[in-house]
Design a protein around this motif. Structure first.
Motif, PDB file in Angstrom:
ATOM      1  N   PRO A  55      56.097 -64.492 -28.865  1.00 54.11           N
ATOM      2  CA  PRO A  55      56.132 -64.398 -27.517  1.00 54.11           C
ATOM      3  C   PRO A  55      56.690 -65.794 -26.576  1.00 54.11           C
ATOM      4  CG  PRO A  55      54.019 -63.637 -28.239  1.00 54.11           C
ATOM      5  CD  PRO A  55      54.817 -64.285 -29.371  1.00 54.11           C
ATOM      6  N   LYS A  56      57.382 -65.589 -25.760  1.00 63.14           N
ATOM      7  CA  LYS A  56      58.028 -66.801 -24.855  1.00 63.14           C
ATOM      8  C   LYS A  56      56.869 -66.750 -23.671  1.00 63.14           C
ATOM      9  CE  LYS A  56      61.700 -68.644 -22.365  1.00 63.14           C
ATOM     10  NZ  LYS A  56      62.564 -69.541 -22.782  1.00 63.14           N
ATOM     11  N   VAL A  57      56.083 -67.865 -23.617  1.00 66.92           N
ATOM     12  CA  VAL A  57      55.072 -68.154 -22.532  1.00 66.92           C
ATOM     13  C   VAL A  57      55.450 -69.065 -21.442  1.00 66.92           C
ATOM     14  CG1 VAL A  57      52.702 -68.602 -21.998  1.00 66.92           C
ATOM     15  CG2 VAL A  57      53.278 -67.460 -24.037  1.00 66.92           C
ATOM     16  N   GLY A  64      52.207 -66.737  -7.161  1.00 70.59           N
ATOM     17  CA  GLY A  64      52.894 -66.041  -6.040  1.00 70.59           C
ATOM     18  C   GLY A  64      51.974 -64.718  -5.497  1.00 70.59           C
ATOM     19  N   LEU A  65      51.235 -64.465  -6.167  1.00 75.68           N
ATOM     20  CA  LEU A  65      50.263 -63.404  -5.716  1.00 75.68           C
ATOM     21  C   LEU A  65      49.320 -63.655  -4.815  1.00 75.68           C
ATOM     22  CD1 LEU A  65      50.038 -60.051  -6.180  1.00 75.68           C
ATOM     23  CD2 LEU A  65      48.621 -60.424  -8.167  1.00 75.68           C
ATOM     24  N   ASP A  73      49.626 -68.706 -12.695  1.00 76.63           N
ATOM     25  CA  ASP A  73      50.299 -67.360 -13.220  1.00 76.63           C
ATOM     26  C   ASP A  73      50.836 -67.776 -14.673  1.00 76.63           C
ATOM     27  OD1 ASP A  73      50.079 -65.932 -11.115  1.00 76.63           O
ATOM     28  OD2 ASP A  73      52.306 -65.902 -10.286  1.00 76.63           O
ATOM     29  N   VAL A  74      50.689 -66.737 -15.563  1.00 73.89           N
ATOM     30  CA  VAL A  74      51.004 -66.750 -17.081  1.00 73.89           C
ATOM     31  C   VAL A  74      51.940 -65.518 -17.223  1.00 73.89           C
ATOM     32  CG1 VAL A  74      50.410 -66.759 -19.409  1.00 73.89           C
ATOM     33  CG2 VAL A  74      48.902 -67.863 -17.676  1.00 73.89           C
ATOM     34  N   HIS A  75      53.147 -66.012 -17.584  1.00 72.26           N
ATOM     35  CA  HIS A  75      54.458 -64.844 -17.839  1.00 72.26           C
ATOM     36  C   HIS A  75      54.512 -64.973 -19.344  1.00 72.26           C
ATOM     37  CE1 HIS A  75      55.690 -64.697 -13.355  1.00 72.26           C
ATOM     38  NE2 HIS A  75      54.694 -65.577 -13.400  1.00 72.26           N
ATOM     39  N   ALA A  76      54.363 -63.829 -19.819  1.00 70.80           N
ATOM     40  CA  ALA A  76      54.836 -63.631 -21.375  1.00 70.80           C
ATOM     41  C   ALA A  76      55.834 -62.445 -21.389  1.00 70.80           C
ATOM     42  CB  ALA A  76      53.638 -63.373 -22.023  1.00 70.80           C
ATOM     43  N   ARG A  77      56.999 -63.090 -22.258  1.00 67.95           N
ATOM     44  CA  ARG A  77      58.065 -62.241 -22.266  1.00 67.95           C
ATOM     45  C   ARG A  77      58.124 -62.036 -24.062  1.00 67.95           C
ATOM     46  NH1 ARG A  77      64.401 -62.528 -21.382  1.00 67.95           N
ATOM     47  NH2 ARG A  77      65.123 -61.860 -23.317  1.00 67.95           N
ATOM     48  N   ILE A  78      58.453 -60.911 -24.618  1.00 61.65           N
ATOM     49  CA  ILE A  78      58.426 -60.763 -26.212  1.00 61.65           C
ATOM     50  C   ILE A  78      59.751 -61.166 -26.498  1.00 61.65           C
ATOM     51  CG2 ILE A  78      57.661 -59.479 -28.038  1.00 61.65           C
ATOM     52  CD1 ILE A  78      55.540 -60.536 -26.051  1.00 61.65           C
ATOM     53  N   GLY A  79      59.881 -62.207 -27.135  1.00 60.96           N
ATOM     54  CA  GLY A  79      60.946 -62.428 -27.700  1.00 60.96           C
ATOM     55  C   GLY A  79      61.988 -63.405 -26.862  1.00 60.96           C
ATOM     56  N   ALA A 118      52.597 -60.101 -17.012  1.00 59.35           N
ATOM     57  CA  ALA A 118      52.107 -61.560 -16.150  1.00 59.35           C
ATOM     58  C   ALA A 118      50.521 -61.258 -15.934  1.00 59.35           C
ATOM     59  CB  ALA A 118      52.754 -61.666 -15.066  1.00 59.35           C
ATOM     60  N   LEU A 119      50.072 -62.437 -15.915  1.00 60.55           N
ATOM     61  CA  LEU A 119      48.472 -62.551 -15.698  1.00 60.55           C
ATOM     62  C   LEU A 119      48.282 -63.829 -14.798  1.00 60.55           C
ATOM     63  CD1 LEU A 119      46.126 -60.983 -16.839  1.00 60.55           C
ATOM     64  CD2 LEU A 119      45.800 -63.039 -18.269  1.00 60.55           C
TER      65      LEU A 119
END
Length: 146
Positions: A55-57, A64-65, A73-79, A118-119
């Motif tokens: 994961p790329k965190v 923003g929410l 905000d914590v964004h996680a993209r896999i790869g 995202a969390l």
């Protein structure tokens, strides 16, 4: 750090909980298993497979929410290379942990979702761990400080 895996596949760090927060199974359903999380064979030279699973965190300090509050905000993209999301090979879910305590699971559907989530946390400090589960290659993780 110890890794405990429930029979359902859920992972906990350092100690097994009294019951699984995902399936509700008792503590006895957890087994210590360091191999429950995959690791690159050579962290200094990641393979293409490693780059598709780790994961790329990204931590965003300004939410923003929910603006104006105590939010991260914590964004996680896999790869680094985006993981495929096809019926036969996909990311099943992303689990989020704060200071090694489980806080959330995001389920993903093949074909309809990108391998990302995202969390929005009500905190501005701690260590985030994201564990992704690939239906073919198992669980992989990454960490970031808030």
């Amino acid at each position: 750090m110890k890794v405990f895996a429930c029979k359902c596949g859920h992972i906990e760090f350092n100690a097994a909980p009294d019951k699984c927060l995902v399936c509700g199974a008792p503590k006895t359903s957890f087994v210590e298993n360091q191999a429950a999380i995959q690791k690159p064979a050579n962290p200094a030279a990641l393979s293409e497979g490693d780059k598709k699973h780790i994961p790329k965190v990204v931590i965003v300090k300004e939410c923003g929410l929910i603006p104006g509050g105590c939010c991260t905000d914590v964004h996680a993209r896999i790869g680094e290379i985006e993981h495929v999301m096809q019926d036969k090979h996909y990311i099943r879910y992303l689990d989020y942990y704060l200071d090694y305590k489980f806080i959330s699971r995001v389920w993903l559907s093949p074909n309809l979702c990108h391998p990302a989530a995202a969390l929005h946390l009500n905190t501005t400090k701690g260590k985030i761990t994201v564990v992704e589960n690939c239906n073919v290659h198992g669980s992989w993780m990454a960490e970031a400080d808030i």
